[in-house]
Write a protein that holds these residues in place. Structure first.
Motif, PDB file in Angstrom:
ATOM      1  N   PHE A  91      73.490  25.530  40.083  1.00 46.52           N
ATOM      2  CA  PHE A  91      74.777  24.862  40.221  1.00 46.52           C
ATOM      3  C   PHE A  91      75.639  25.518  41.297  1.00 46.52           C
ATOM      4  N   GLN A  92      76.690  24.789  41.734  1.00 46.55           N
ATOM      5  CA  GLN A  92      77.604  25.319  42.753  1.00 46.55           C
ATOM      6  C   GLN A  92      78.226  26.633  42.299  1.00 46.55           C
ATOM      7  N   SER A  93      78.772  26.634  41.088  1.00 50.22           N
ATOM      8  CA  SER A  93      79.250  27.892  40.521  1.00 50.22           C
ATOM      9  C   SER A  93      78.033  28.650  40.006  1.00 50.22           C
ATOM     10  N   PHE A  94      78.164  29.949  39.863  1.00 50.28           N
ATOM     11  CA  PHE A  94      77.003  30.721  39.404  1.00 50.28           C
ATOM     12  C   PHE A  94      76.531  30.240  38.043  1.00 50.28           C
ATOM     13  N   GLY A  95      77.482  29.826  37.185  1.00 49.86           N
ATOM     14  CA  GLY A  95      77.127  29.218  35.914  1.00 49.86           C
ATOM     15  C   GLY A  95      76.470  30.153  34.917  1.00 49.86           C
ATOM     16  N   ARG A 150      73.558  34.844  42.090  1.00 49.14           N
ATOM     17  CA  ARG A 150      72.878  33.626  42.539  1.00 49.14           C
ATOM     18  C   ARG A 150      71.380  33.730  42.284  1.00 49.14           C
ATOM     19  N   ARG A 151      70.804  34.911  42.487  1.00 47.24           N
ATOM     20  CA  ARG A 151      69.378  35.097  42.230  1.00 47.24           C
ATOM     21  C   ARG A 151      69.054  34.918  40.738  1.00 47.24           C
ATOM     22  N   GLU A 169      74.672  23.252  46.694  1.00 41.04           N
ATOM     23  CA  GLU A 169      75.404  24.260  47.479  1.00 41.04           C
ATOM     24  C   GLU A 169      75.149  25.677  46.932  1.00 41.04           C
ATOM     25  N   PRO A 170      73.887  26.087  46.833  1.00 44.15           N
ATOM     26  CA  PRO A 170      73.598  27.383  46.202  1.00 44.15           C
ATOM     27  C   PRO A 170      74.107  28.586  46.988  1.00 44.15           C
TER      28      PRO A 170
END
Length: 234
Positions: A91-95, A150-151, A169-170
């Motif tokens: 997702f765009q946010s790290f989530g 992100r990873r 948008e990663p």
């Protein structure tokens, strides 16, 4: 045979100000081991298209096929099962869930699949190792850098070994160097694992790391072309 195909897909939203054509007659296909980047300016329809490809929204017209399954016609339960079993999302946010460790965050989709504990542990370790975080499983999100978070999100998306990876948008919250590294990582994992992937970005430099690139403008596809691979680590 393609993993994913969209056939003349459109999505129109009705508002008080009139109809908004967020996606207009877009067709595409993605094969196993192929990275397709969807690029275009903000408001071009990239996120809406990704939601249609992942069965999070239904097209106004056209259809989306994941293998032989027409996502446009499936009921909510069947769609949920496909998203759980065959799709991975970044997702765009790290989530990430703040109170869980990196390993526990990666484990979440495996718990939803009711996977046995030993298999979950093996999959989590494999996924974290694949993104270079094998030694960081016990850390909470706030103890990790943006690139590391992100990873973890990528590891979580791939832990269930999906057929299709969707990433919105990663690299949007990352500096240019980290963003390039993350895009390279996604490409390497997609090619190594034979996963079909669709990634959205507004950054042309990152888009050039794709196997193919689809440009969206005002919801319509402008081009679908083979991209010249960019050097890794730049």
């Amino acid at each position: 045979m393609s993993t994913l195909a969209a056939e003349h897909v459109s999505r129109t939203f009705t508002t008080d100000a009139g109809d908004v054509h967020a996606v207009a007659d877009v067709s595409l296909e993605v094969r196993p081991g192929e990275l397709l980047v969807v690029t275009g300016p903000s408001g071009a329809g990239k996120t809406t298209l990704l939601n249609l490809l992942g069965g999070l929204d239904r097209p106004t017209s056209g259809r989306v096929l994941l293998g032989d399954a027409d996502l446009s016609t499936l009921g909510d339960d069947a769609l949920a099962a496909i998203r759980r079993e065959q799709l991975g999302y970044v997702f765009q946010s790290f989530g990430l869930i703040p109170v869980l460790s990196a390993a526990e965050n990666v484990e979440v989709p495996l718990r939803l699949l009711r996977m046995q504990p030993a298999e979950r542990e093996s999959r989590v370790a494999e996924a974290l190792e694949a993104v270079g975080l094998g030694a960081h499983g016990a850390q909470r999100p706030y103890e990790l850098s943006g690139g590391q978070q992100r990873r973890v999100g990528i590891a979580r998306a791939l832990a269930a070994r999906p057929r299709l990876l969707l990433a919105d948008e990663p690299t949007g919250q990352l500096d240019s160097g980290t963003a390039a590294t993350v895009m390279d990582l996604i490409g390497e994992l997609v090619h190594a694992r034979g996963v079909a992937a669709v990634v959205t970005t507004h950054d042309p430099a990152l888009a050039r790391r794709a196997d193919r690139m689809l440009e969206l403008h005002d919801g319509a596809a402008r081009a679908d072309r083979v991209s010249a691979p960019a050097p890794t680590g730049t």
